[in-house]
Write an enzyme that holds these catalytic residues in place. Structure first.
Site, mmCIF file in Angstrom:
data_model
loop_
_atom_site.group_PDB
_atom_site.id
_atom_site.type_symbol
_atom_site.label_atom_id
_atom_site.label_comp_id
_atom_site.label_asym_id
_atom_site.label_seq_id
_atom_site.Cartn_x
_atom_site.Cartn_y
_atom_site.Cartn_z
ATOM 1 N N GLY A 41 0.982 -1.221 -0.201
ATOM 2 C CA GLY A 41 -0.265 -0.329 -0.210
ATOM 3 C C GLY A 41 0.879 1.119 0.349
ATOM 4 O O GLY A 41 0.524 2.129 -0.522
ATOM 5 N N GLU A 96 4.000 4.761 6.246
ATOM 6 C CA GLU A 96 2.719 3.530 5.417
ATOM 7 C C GLU A 96 1.504 4.379 4.829
ATOM 8 O O GLU A 96 1.308 5.959 4.784
ATOM 9 C CB GLU A 96 2.526 3.684 7.376
ATOM 10 C CG GLU A 96 1.355 2.585 7.666
ATOM 11 C CD GLU A 96 0.691 1.678 6.479
ATOM 12 O OE1 GLU A 96 0.836 1.303 5.146
ATOM 13 O OE2 GLU A 96 0.661 0.112 7.186
ATOM 14 N N ASP A 100 -5.250 2.310 10.625
ATOM 15 C CA ASP A 100 -6.656 2.386 10.459
ATOM 16 C C ASP A 100 -6.714 2.053 11.680
ATOM 17 O O ASP A 100 -6.784 2.895 13.061
ATOM 18 C CB ASP A 100 -6.917 1.623 9.838
ATOM 19 C CG ASP A 100 -8.419 0.995 9.800
ATOM 20 O OD1 ASP A 100 -9.083 2.175 9.868
ATOM 21 O OD2 ASP A 100 -8.866 -0.137 8.944
ATOM 22 N N GLY A 102 -4.516 0.120 14.009
ATOM 23 C CA GLY A 102 -3.045 0.861 14.260
ATOM 24 C C GLY A 102 -2.818 -0.587 14.480
ATOM 25 O O GLY A 102 -1.079 -0.439 15.272
ATOM 26 N N THR A 104 -1.530 -2.781 12.828
ATOM 27 C CA THR A 104 -0.549 -3.270 11.847
ATOM 28 C C THR A 104 0.763 -2.617 11.985
ATOM 29 O O THR A 104 2.037 -2.864 12.241
ATOM 30 C CB THR A 104 -0.336 -3.042 9.988
ATOM 31 O OG1 THR A 104 -1.869 -3.702 9.653
ATOM 32 C CG2 THR A 104 0.310 -3.410 9.331
ATOM 33 N N LYS A 128 -6.848 6.912 9.922
ATOM 34 C CA LYS A 128 -7.821 6.907 10.387
ATOM 35 C C LYS A 128 -8.137 6.966 12.078
ATOM 36 O O LYS A 128 -8.402 6.060 12.427
ATOM 37 C CB LYS A 128 -8.548 5.787 9.952
ATOM 38 C CG LYS A 128 -9.516 5.979 8.359
ATOM 39 C CD LYS A 128 -10.178 4.172 8.031
ATOM 40 C CE LYS A 128 -9.875 3.675 6.819
ATOM 41 N NZ LYS A 128 -10.904 3.045 6.204
ATOM 42 N N ASP A 156 -5.993 -0.434 -2.243
ATOM 43 C CA ASP A 156 -6.029 -0.912 -3.274
ATOM 44 C C ASP A 156 -7.557 -0.762 -2.356
ATOM 45 O O ASP A 156 -8.011 -1.610 -1.228
ATOM 46 C CB ASP A 156 -5.496 -2.430 -3.646
ATOM 47 C CG ASP A 156 -5.156 -3.666 -2.514
ATOM 48 O OD1 ASP A 156 -5.258 -2.702 -1.091
ATOM 49 O OD2 ASP A 156 -6.087 -4.415 -2.555
ATOM 50 N N ARG A 162 -4.820 0.456 -7.426
ATOM 51 C CA ARG A 162 -3.999 1.179 -6.555
ATOM 52 C C ARG A 162 -3.486 2.466 -7.282
ATOM 53 O O ARG A 162 -2.614 3.167 -6.789
ATOM 54 C CB ARG A 162 -2.652 0.059 -6.538
ATOM 55 C CG ARG A 162 -3.099 -0.698 -5.529
ATOM 56 C CD ARG A 162 -1.709 -1.571 -5.196
ATOM 57 N NE ARG A 162 -2.214 -3.315 -4.026
ATOM 58 C CZ ARG A 162 -2.055 -2.611 -3.297
ATOM 59 N NH1 ARG A 162 -1.510 -2.210 -2.123
ATOM 60 N NH2 ARG A 162 -2.141 -4.238 -3.133
HETATM 61 P P1 IMP Z 1 -5.063 -0.803 10.676
HETATM 62 O O1 IMP Z 1 -3.769 -2.323 10.700
HETATM 63 O O2 IMP Z 1 -6.148 -1.592 10.589
HETATM 64 O O3 IMP Z 1 -4.460 -0.101 10.997
HETATM 65 O O4 IMP Z 1 -4.599 -1.282 9.055
HETATM 66 C C1 IMP Z 1 -3.563 -0.847 8.224
HETATM 67 C C2 IMP Z 1 -3.643 -1.555 6.863
HETATM 68 O O5 IMP Z 1 -4.983 -1.711 5.656
HETATM 69 C C3 IMP Z 1 -3.042 -0.798 5.500
HETATM 70 O O6 IMP Z 1 -1.954 -0.765 5.447
HETATM 71 C C4 IMP Z 1 -3.666 -0.892 4.339
HETATM 72 O O7 IMP Z 1 -3.034 -1.678 3.802
HETATM 73 C C5 IMP Z 1 -5.442 -1.307 5.293
HETATM 74 N N1 IMP Z 1 -5.838 -0.181 4.832
HETATM 75 C C6 IMP Z 1 -7.051 -0.198 6.345
HETATM 76 N N2 IMP Z 1 -7.486 1.144 5.864
HETATM 77 C C7 IMP Z 1 -8.154 1.119 4.223
HETATM 78 C C8 IMP Z 1 -8.957 1.700 3.682
HETATM 79 O O8 IMP Z 1 -9.590 2.337 3.550
HETATM 80 N N3 IMP Z 1 -7.899 1.556 2.248
HETATM 81 C C9 IMP Z 1 -7.626 0.307 1.516
HETATM 82 N N4 IMP Z 1 -6.317 -0.308 2.652
HETATM 83 C C10 IMP Z 1 -6.678 0.190 3.691
HETATM 84 MG MG MG Z 2 -4.389 -4.200 0.579
#
Ligand code: IMP
Ligand code: MG
Length: 193
Positions: A41, A96, A100, A102, A104, A128, A156, A162
């Site tokens: 991403g 990054e 979202d 957090g 990851t 977010k 994506d 993308r």
């Molecule tokens: P987290 O672990 O929930 O913070 O998610 C982070 C990962 O989720 C990002 O690296 C994206 O790959 C994916 N992601 C989260 N929200 C979105 C979105 O709105 N569009 C696309 N990918 C997202």
């Molecule tokens: Mg993705």
């Protein structure tokens, strides 16, 4: 077919990336940080940011895998490849595309911290904030966006979109995480993010 509405235009992204690069170049004056980007991403953001930095720096990539079936715990996120460079005693910036829940970035931070980096900062194009489930320190943010599913500029939906130059919002019916009865079921989708 256009199912999406652009919420951040390409020129707005470029202007913000320039500002972030200026800030980072000034904060890291005289240093040689390693930018660690998460495939896939963040690949476009990484390329644009790197080209705008005026300080010497190295780049490296990690990729992770997880089952995207609702919320993920950090320990469900698997790191698929090792860093090629030794980050021991180095300044590291995690790059990054979007943060979202957090989980990851939290997982990546834990991994990089165990490698004795001198200091680690997090830079994300999109934040977010309202959907955070785990607190993560973020030093550089491009844009704070509401809790909507977005695509483009590297991000994506099922490997599509993308290549959009801007950031676009996908309507809920195309967001597999929010509409399990929709045309594609999220729980069957193994993502390499
Ligand atoms: P987290 O672990 O929930 O913070 O998610 C982070 C990962 O989720 C990002 O690296 C994206 O790959 C994916 N992601 C989260 N929200 C979105 C979105 O709105 N569009 C696309 N990918 C997202
Ligand atoms: Mg993705």
């Amino acid at each position: 077919m256009n199912h999406y509405n652009t919420i951040i235009r390409p020129d707005q992204i470029q202007a913000r990336v320039n500002e972030l690069a200026k800030q980072i170049s000034s904060d890291y004056e005289g240093k040689n940080p390693v930018l660690v980007s998460l495939l896939k991403g963040a690949y476009i953001f990484m390329a644009d940011l790197s080209r705008k930095l005026t300080i010497p720096h190295e780049i490296d990539f990690i990729s992770i895998s997880s089952y995207r079936n609702g919320s993920l715990r950090s320990d469900e996120i698997e790191i698929l490849n090792e860093l090629r460079c030794d980050i021991g005693d180095r300044d590291v910036i995690i790059v990054e595309g979007i943060i979202d829940t957090g989980h990851t970035v939290s997982r990546i931070l834990k991994d990089l911290e165990s490698r004795n980096a001198r200091g680690i900062r997090v830079c994300t194009l999109l934040n977010k904030k309202s959907s955070r489930e785990i607190d993560v320190p973020i030093h550089y943010v491009g844009f704070t966006i509401p809790d909507v599913f977005v695509v483009g500029y590297g991000l994506d939906f099922m490997e599509r979109y993308r290549n959009l130059a801007g950031i676009a919002e996908l309507p809920e019916m195309f967001d597999a995480r929010r509409s399990p009865g929709g045309e594609i079921k999220a729980e069957e989708a193994k993502e390499s993010r």
